[in-house]
Design a protein around this motif. Structure first.
Motif, mmCIF file in Angstrom:
data_model
loop_
_atom_site.group_PDB
_atom_site.id
_atom_site.type_symbol
_atom_site.label_atom_id
_atom_site.label_comp_id
_atom_site.label_asym_id
_atom_site.label_seq_id
_atom_site.Cartn_x
_atom_site.Cartn_y
_atom_site.Cartn_z
ATOM 1 N N MET A 280 4.033 -2.210 -10.028
ATOM 2 C CA MET A 280 3.846 -2.138 -8.553
ATOM 3 C C MET A 280 4.543 -0.970 -8.156
ATOM 4 S SD MET A 280 3.053 -6.043 -7.406
ATOM 5 C CE MET A 280 4.764 -6.407 -7.622
ATOM 6 N N CYS A 282 4.878 2.232 -4.745
ATOM 7 C CA CYS A 282 4.315 2.885 -3.314
ATOM 8 C C CYS A 282 5.114 4.338 -3.170
ATOM 9 C CB CYS A 282 4.599 2.186 -1.927
ATOM 10 S SG CYS A 282 6.358 1.621 -1.822
ATOM 11 N N SER A 285 4.629 6.819 1.693
ATOM 12 C CA SER A 285 4.396 5.551 2.492
ATOM 13 C C SER A 285 4.244 5.964 4.030
ATOM 14 C CB SER A 285 5.388 4.590 2.460
ATOM 15 O OG SER A 285 5.543 3.905 1.207
ATOM 16 N N SER A 289 1.959 1.018 5.780
ATOM 17 C CA SER A 289 2.063 0.546 4.264
ATOM 18 C C SER A 289 2.149 -0.944 4.160
ATOM 19 C CB SER A 289 3.237 1.449 3.520
ATOM 20 O OG SER A 289 2.556 2.680 3.407
ATOM 21 N N GLY A 290 3.375 -1.189 5.096
ATOM 22 C CA GLY A 290 3.739 -2.881 5.314
ATOM 23 C C GLY A 290 2.759 -3.637 5.897
ATOM 24 N N ASN A 294 0.295 -2.691 1.014
ATOM 25 C CA ASN A 294 1.325 -3.434 0.431
ATOM 26 C C ASN A 294 1.261 -4.962 0.420
ATOM 27 O OD1 ASN A 294 2.526 -1.100 -0.359
ATOM 28 N ND2 ASN A 294 4.577 -1.025 1.174
ATOM 29 N N GLY A 298 0.385 -7.287 -2.535
ATOM 30 C CA GLY A 298 1.159 -8.555 -2.693
ATOM 31 C C GLY A 298 0.359 -9.861 -2.960
ATOM 32 N N LEU A 313 7.995 -5.344 -9.578
ATOM 33 C CA LEU A 313 8.468 -4.635 -8.651
ATOM 34 C C LEU A 313 9.766 -3.801 -9.106
ATOM 35 C CD1 LEU A 313 8.006 -4.340 -5.344
ATOM 36 C CD2 LEU A 313 9.773 -6.151 -5.144
ATOM 37 N N ALA A 380 8.172 -2.379 1.527
ATOM 38 C CA ALA A 380 7.912 -2.144 0.242
ATOM 39 C C ALA A 380 7.840 -3.543 -0.498
ATOM 40 C CB ALA A 380 9.027 -0.878 -0.435
ATOM 41 N N LYS A 383 4.805 -5.742 -1.582
ATOM 42 C CA LYS A 383 4.225 -5.724 -2.889
ATOM 43 C C LYS A 383 4.131 -6.997 -3.782
ATOM 44 C CE LYS A 383 5.627 -1.549 -4.031
ATOM 45 N NZ LYS A 383 6.676 -1.426 -3.338
ATOM 46 N N THR A 431 0.389 2.383 -4.240
ATOM 47 C CA THR A 431 -0.128 2.279 -2.760
ATOM 48 C C THR A 431 0.333 3.267 -1.986
ATOM 49 O OG1 THR A 431 1.844 0.900 -1.487
ATOM 50 C CG2 THR A 431 0.048 -0.262 -2.605
ATOM 51 N N THR A 450 -3.403 3.210 2.363
ATOM 52 C CA THR A 450 -3.180 2.379 3.523
ATOM 53 C C THR A 450 -3.869 2.623 4.895
ATOM 54 O OG1 THR A 450 -1.338 3.828 4.373
ATOM 55 C CG2 THR A 450 -0.601 2.527 2.378
#
Length: 517
Positions: A280, A282, A285, A289-290, A294, A298, A313, A380, A383, A431, A450
């Motif tokens: 995984m 990213c 970003s 993203s979060g 992401n 997850g 990760l 991050a 994820k 991502t 994203t």
């Protein structure tokens, strides 16, 4: 987890801003906002324009006070901040970084899913399963890189694989190191693990290993009288012994034919989803993203883990500031301490090389709305879903436990992915909010957008749009399930956008640690 909770609320939120946690003193703009506008969640009109993905204060924040996103500290105010003010690099700084690790205090196992889900993969003698069936030309040193490419080009021009329909192609794995280095330090051990991991990778049906002959990373040390591959489909040579470029190419083509005959015997057959290992990542970003891609990844990670699969990760420098969320999920105190040992290693590594852990986010990240590494890291870590952290591995170290794990690596994407592939990842999910163009042969890469604007602009490079979490109210759960189904299809042979475009020829980037001599 905080990001996932906030994203799930987007469905019911107004469409101009979102508050990700009740304790946050900022909200995130969901569209470009003009000065004087008053978003529903903001008590005062905006003092200035705020771009999509950027932060807005919803309370008066004094200089030195913590700024909270996801219910977590992302830095401290550098000056007094008024309600409705744009919060970014001009008034938000890193601040002190200290966390309560609370090792193994929140490691609740996920309920297993026994649904018999399968994918069609290539079964290998060691019990692993490949999602592709390439032949690799692996180089020990930069000096053999051009010859490896010459052999691959000659194989393509001659139609060598025309008679071998089960072979996906020939992949030259070339790099810029292998000599001018110590033969006994951490850098050497890291490169050794990386090359050995690629040689054993289940997405390769066979390997041709080529060296120059006089380099530090000797073929003899890699082979050392032991079978690198359980199936024995590995041939090796050095350019100096063969007598130069032309003779090495001729010998190389002969060896490729023999390898192809063996690799072609493999056919796709049903395999349990538990044989999938996803790296995984990213990169590029942004403030979304979060919130979108992401946490969707997850959720898919948790689904795969519940089916017995493995997710990795990485990017240690980009979990800095959020490592306490991982240590709490560690299966044991020892696992949590292994992660913190890597964090301390990175603090020393950056300091002795004149860097600092907060030299990230990048300029592109900041344009997308991210301000400090603490903020970027919290997004991050989303994820990784919610599964317990089973173990922590060094770069390129073989993953020997199923479930959610961590592999130490830089935040530099191609380098980090190289380590994940060496560790056994047979799929990569990447991502991006700013846009990414890359691929990682022999492992297919699924790219998630994203935000919907970037997806529309770069649809030929993106595999899945997660921006509809914001633009259409799609739930994180639905998007995660959509990604999970895509994982199964790609593992079974469906091509990703990066595969269709031919990426993967320059993305093998071993982590170079130590002095160049």
């Amino acid at each position: 987890m905080q990001a996932q909770m906030g994203a799930n609320r987007l469905k019911a939120s107004t469409r101009d801003a979102v508050k990700l946690n009740p304790h946050d003193n900022i909200v995130i703009a969901l569209r470009d906002l003009e000065a004087g506008e008053k978003p529903t969640l903001v008590p005062e009109p905006l003092a200035a324009c705020v771009p999509r993905g950027h932060k807005i204060a919803v309370a008066s924040i004094r200089a030195g006070e913590n700024i909270i996103r996801y219910g977590q500290i992302i830095g401290q105010a550098k000056s007094d901040i008024a309600q409705g003010e744009h919060v970014h690099v001009h008034n938000l700084g890193m601040g002190a970084h200290q966390q309560d690790y609370a090792h193994a205090s929140a490691n609740t196992p996920l309920p297993s899913l026994i649904e018999g889900r399968t994918f069609d993969g290539y079964h290998r003698c060691d019990g692993s399963v490949g999602t592709r069936n390439y032949i690799g030309i692996l180089t020990t040193v930069n000096c053999s890189g051009s010859v490896a490419r010459f052999i691959a080009e000659a194989a393509e021009k001659s139609g060598l694989l025309d008679s071998f329909p089960n072979v996906d192609g020939v992949v030259p794995i070339v790099h810029g190191t292998g000599c001018g280095m110590s033969g006994k330090d951490e850098g050497y051990a890291t490169l050794f693990r990386t090359l050995a991991g690629y040689a054993q990778h289940p997405n390769f049906g066979g390997i041709l290993l080529i060296g120059l002959g006089c380099e530090v990373m000797q073929i003899a040390d890699l082979v050392d009288g032991r079978p690198i591959r359980a199936d024995g489909v590995l041939r090796y040579m050095t350019i100096q012994t063969e007598g130069g470029t032309r003779r090495t190419i001729e010998r190389g083509l002969d060896e490729l034919r023999g390898i192809a005959e063996l690799a072609n015997q493999a056919e796709r057959a049903p395999a349990p989803v538990s044989a999938i290992t996803v790296g995984m990542q990213c990169g590029g970003s942004d403030g979304y993203s979060g919130i979108t891609a992401n946490p969707a990844l997850g959720y898919a990670s948790d689904l795969l883990v519940r089916h017995g699969g493995t997710t990795i990760l990485s990017e240690t420098s980009e979990v800095y500031g959020a490592e306490h969320l991982l240590t709490r999920r560690a299966e044991t105190v020892d696992v949590g301490e292994k992660l913190i040992e890597r964090i301390h290693w990175w603090e020393d590594y950056t300091a002795r090389n004149g860097g600092e852990m907060d030299n990230n986010p990048s300029p592109g990240n900041k344009r997308g709305g991210l301000t400090t590494i603490l903020e970027k890291s919290l997004g991050a870590v989303a994820k990784g879903g919610t599964a317990p952290l089973r173990d922590v591995y060094k770069f390129g170290q073989k993953i020997d436990k199923q479930g959610f794990v961590f592999m130490d690596s830089p935040g530099f994407d191609p380098c980090s992915v190289t380590g994940q592939v060496a560790s056994g990842a047979n799929l990569i999910v990447f991502t991006t909010g700013r846009g990414s163009v890359s691929g990682y042969q022999p492992t297919p890469c699924i790219k998630l957008a994203t935000n919907s604007e970037m997806y529309a602009r770069m649809a030929e490079d993106m595999d899945l749009n997660c921006g509809d979490v914001v633009t259409a109210g799609t739930s994180i759960e639905a998007k995660g399930e959509e990604l999970f189904e895509m994982l199964i299809r790609v593992a079974s042979g469906e091509k990703t956008k990066s595969e269709e475009l031919g990426f993967g020829g320059v993305e093998f980037v071993p982590w170079q640690i130590g002095a160049v001599m």
